[in-house]
Motif scaffolding. Structure first.
Motif, short mmCIF file in Angstrom:
data_model
loop_
_atom_site.label_atom_id
_atom_site.label_comp_id
_atom_site.label_asym_id
_atom_site.label_seq_id
_atom_site.Cartn_x
_atom_site.Cartn_y
_atom_site.Cartn_z
N LEU A 1 -14.79 79.73 3.12
CA LEU A 1 -15.77 79.16 3.70
C LEU A 1 -16.73 78.29 2.93
CD1 LEU A 1 -16.91 82.28 6.13
CD2 LEU A 1 -16.11 80.10 6.66
N ILE A 2 -16.79 78.74 1.60
CA ILE A 2 -17.69 77.81 0.83
C ILE A 2 -17.19 76.44 0.51
CG2 ILE A 2 -18.52 77.31 -1.58
CD1 ILE A 2 -19.11 80.21 -1.87
N LEU A 3 -15.85 76.31 0.34
CA LEU A 3 -14.97 75.13 0.46
C LEU A 3 -15.11 74.31 1.63
CD1 LEU A 3 -11.92 76.36 -1.67
CD2 LEU A 3 -14.01 74.84 -2.47
N GLU A 4 -14.93 75.10 2.59
CA GLU A 4 -14.70 74.63 4.28
C GLU A 4 -16.12 73.87 4.46
OE1 GLU A 4 -13.38 77.69 6.66
OE2 GLU A 4 -11.24 77.10 6.41
N ILE A 5 -17.41 74.51 4.02
CA ILE A 5 -18.67 74.14 4.22
C ILE A 5 -18.85 72.67 3.46
CG2 ILE A 5 -20.97 74.47 3.72
CD1 ILE A 5 -20.75 77.54 4.18
N LYS A 6 -18.53 72.56 2.24
CA LYS A 6 -18.43 71.27 1.67
C LYS A 6 -17.41 70.31 2.26
CE LYS A 6 -19.07 73.63 -3.16
NZ LYS A 6 -18.23 73.65 -4.42
N LYS A 7 -16.35 70.74 2.87
CA LYS A 7 -15.59 69.72 3.52
C LYS A 7 -16.32 69.20 4.64
CE LYS A 7 -11.34 69.68 6.39
NZ LYS A 7 -10.01 70.44 6.78
N GLN A 8 -17.04 70.16 5.63
CA GLN A 8 -17.58 69.87 6.89
C GLN A 8 -18.75 68.81 6.44
OE1 GLN A 8 -16.09 70.94 9.48
NE2 GLN A 8 -17.43 69.66 10.74
N GLU A 9 -19.68 69.20 5.52
CA GLU A 9 -20.52 68.36 4.88
C GLU A 9 -20.02 66.62 4.46
OE1 GLU A 9 -23.38 71.72 2.69
OE2 GLU A 9 -22.25 70.43 1.63
N ASP B 1 -19.65 62.67 18.22
CA ASP B 1 -18.62 63.28 17.24
C ASP B 1 -19.36 63.92 16.02
OD1 ASP B 1 -16.54 62.73 18.92
OD2 ASP B 1 -16.21 60.80 17.80
N THR B 2 -20.55 63.16 15.52
CA THR B 2 -21.10 63.65 14.46
C THR B 2 -21.85 65.03 14.62
OG1 THR B 2 -21.39 61.40 13.51
CG2 THR B 2 -23.01 62.95 12.46
N ASN B 3 -22.42 65.07 15.91
CA ASN B 3 -23.14 66.19 16.34
C ASN B 3 -22.33 67.53 16.50
OD1 ASN B 3 -25.79 64.93 16.35
ND2 ASN B 3 -25.69 64.64 18.45
N THR B 4 -21.17 67.08 16.80
CA THR B 4 -20.19 68.17 16.83
C THR B 4 -19.76 68.78 15.28
OG1 THR B 4 -18.93 67.33 18.90
CG2 THR B 4 -17.73 68.71 17.40
N SER B 5 -19.72 67.85 14.40
CA SER B 5 -19.33 68.27 12.94
C SER B 5 -20.60 69.11 12.44
CB SER B 5 -19.24 67.01 12.13
OG SER B 5 -17.94 66.30 12.73
N LYS B 6 -21.93 68.55 12.80
CA LYS B 6 -22.99 69.28 12.36
C LYS B 6 -22.79 70.68 12.93
CE LYS B 6 -26.13 65.51 11.92
NZ LYS B 6 -27.33 64.66 12.31
N ASN B 7 -22.61 70.91 14.45
CA ASN B 7 -22.67 72.35 14.82
C ASN B 7 -21.50 72.87 14.21
OD1 ASN B 7 -24.66 71.75 16.77
ND2 ASN B 7 -23.37 70.85 18.25
N ALA B 8 -20.51 72.57 13.89
CA ALA B 8 -19.45 73.24 13.28
C ALA B 8 -19.78 73.77 11.67
CB ALA B 8 -18.22 72.47 13.19
N LEU B 9 -20.75 72.90 11.11
CA LEU B 9 -21.12 73.12 9.95
C LEU B 9 -22.11 74.41 9.92
CD1 LEU B 9 -21.76 72.54 6.83
CD2 LEU B 9 -23.19 70.93 7.52
N ALA B 10 -23.03 74.33 10.97
CA ALA B 10 -23.91 75.52 11.22
C ALA B 10 -23.38 76.59 11.34
CB ALA B 10 -24.83 75.17 12.45
#
Length: 399
Positions: free
Chosen positions: A135-143, A176-185
């Motif tokens: 998840l740490i890696l996936e968070i970096k990817k999502q960022e 699309d960017t907001n969707t990415s931000k929500n996924a990051l949260a």
């Protein structure tokens, strides 16, 4: 070209970094030090209990020495005495030998069952550790995806302001960017949730543990050391011994007997309190029970069921191993694809950097492609963790 070389990173180096996301150690077993001390103490106490139960079971054929004290009040005399009585089987048509064998087989079965429980808990806790790092890696990817989205919004703004695009294009980029931000949260929340679960079982913070690195086992080694198969073998052995114990129960039993009677203070003149009475001898018993055949057949059926179940357990574990191999092959295919993508982004980045130096591309184009390349690097590491989780499943099944 110097700027281009600054972004250049070989695929071999990236793959090394992906592998290095784990600890340097390669292991062929699960480490129980990940579990909290109290949970390990419970397993240690369970082991002690198994030993005590087994020792008790081995002595079940030994009858206790009975001591009886009595005082009888009569109309004329009172009688007070102590009686020590022994009635001990010394031959049970093989039942004593089988009882000891049954105790040993049951002990082995219980230890294997406890080992399975312990390894399952270690596996679950270690899987949580792997998933936290994943998840740490996936968070970096999502960022990085969010960064690319923000770059895209800025690019779309310039296009709208310059009349090259309408506002719907900008709206889509913002959504699309907001969707990415929500996924990051959501990913950040999932990480905290997994850390809380990990802390329930583990001894210390997740950062204090290194990720193990497993290698693929041979099928023969997996089957030979499989705890479920070994446990099933022990079950067959214990049920076979119990069948013979049941048969011997209905065969002649030879017992040694001994009685010792001591009279205490008594006002009965016919009893000499200075004397004691001793009786000893041999006794042969054999029950004639109408349920004998049913009892023996029932234990034999249990034994036959255990033998049939053994074949099922082998088949289950072989198919489990095949499924894990298929999953690992699928992950390896994804790793190959991610490597190809990385090489593609690497070559594209060289071209974009050269075009940017020639003022044909902007810095935002370079940043977007560089972020995309970093995403592929993270995906390689994520896939490596997924592969280790599958190998962990295999190692949790062996002794």
């Amino acid at each position: 070209m110097m700027l281009s070389l600054r972004f250049k990173l070989s695929l071999a180096t990236i793959f090394f970094l992906a592998s290095s996301s784990f600890a340097a150690q390669t292991t062929d077993k699960l480490d129980d030090s990940i579990l909290s001390k109290k949970r390990l103490e419970i397993f240690d106490l369970s082991k002690e209990q198994i030993e005590e139960d087994s020792s008790k079971l081995k002595k079940d054929w030994i009858n206790p020495i009975m001591y009886t004290y009595s005082k009888v009040y009569g109309e004329t005399y009172d009688t007070e005495k102590s009686l020590v009585s022994i009635d001990q089987p010394i031959f049970k048509a093989g039942g004593i030998y089988k009882a000891i064998k049954y105790a040993n087989a049951t002990r082995l079965y219980s230890h294997l069952d406890l080992d399975l429980q312990k390894k399952a808990l270690i596996k679950d806790t270690t899987t949580l550790l792997f998933n936290i790092h994943k998840l740490i890696l996936e968070i970096k990817k999502q960022e990085l995806l969010v960064k690319n989205g923000q770059i895209d919004i800025q690019r779309k703004k310039e296009q709208v302001f310059n009349g090259f695009a309408d506002t719907s294009v900008l709206d889509t980029a913002i959504l699309d960017t907001n969707t990415s931000k929500n996924a990051l949260a959501e990913l950040v929340y999932q990480k905290e949730e997994l850390i809380n679960q990990f802390n329930t079982y583990a001894e210390g913070d997740y950062t204090s543990f290194e990720l193990p690195k497993f290698k693929l086992l041979e099928k023969e080694s997996f089957i030979k050391n499989n705890l479920n198969i070994l446990k099933s073998k022990a079950d067959i052995s214990s049920k076979n011994d119990y069948t013979w114990m049941t048969i011997s129960k209905y065969l002649p039993t030879v017992s040694a007997t001994f009685d010792y009677t001591k009279y205490h203070d008594s006002n009965n003149p016919t009893i000499n309190i200075d004397q004691s009475v001793q009786n000893y001898g041999i006794k042969v018993t054999m029950p004639l029970d109408t349920r004998t055949y049913n009892d023996i057949q029932s234990t034999r059926i249990d034994y036959l069921k255990a033998k049939l179940d053994f074949d099922n357990v082998i088949l289950e574990q072989e198919n489990f191993f095949k499924s894990k191999l298929s999953k690992i092959k699928m992950i390896d295919s994804k790793i190959t694809i991610a490597k190809d993508d990385y090489e593609l982004y690497n070559s594209l980045l060289d071209v974009i950097v050269e075009e940017k130096e020639a003022e044909l591309k902007t810095q935002s184009d370079v940043d977007t492609l560089l972020n995309s390349k970093k995403i592929r690097e993270l995906e390689l590491k994520i896939l490596s963790i997924e592969k280790q989780i599958e190998l962990l499943e295999i190692y949790s099944k062996i002794s």
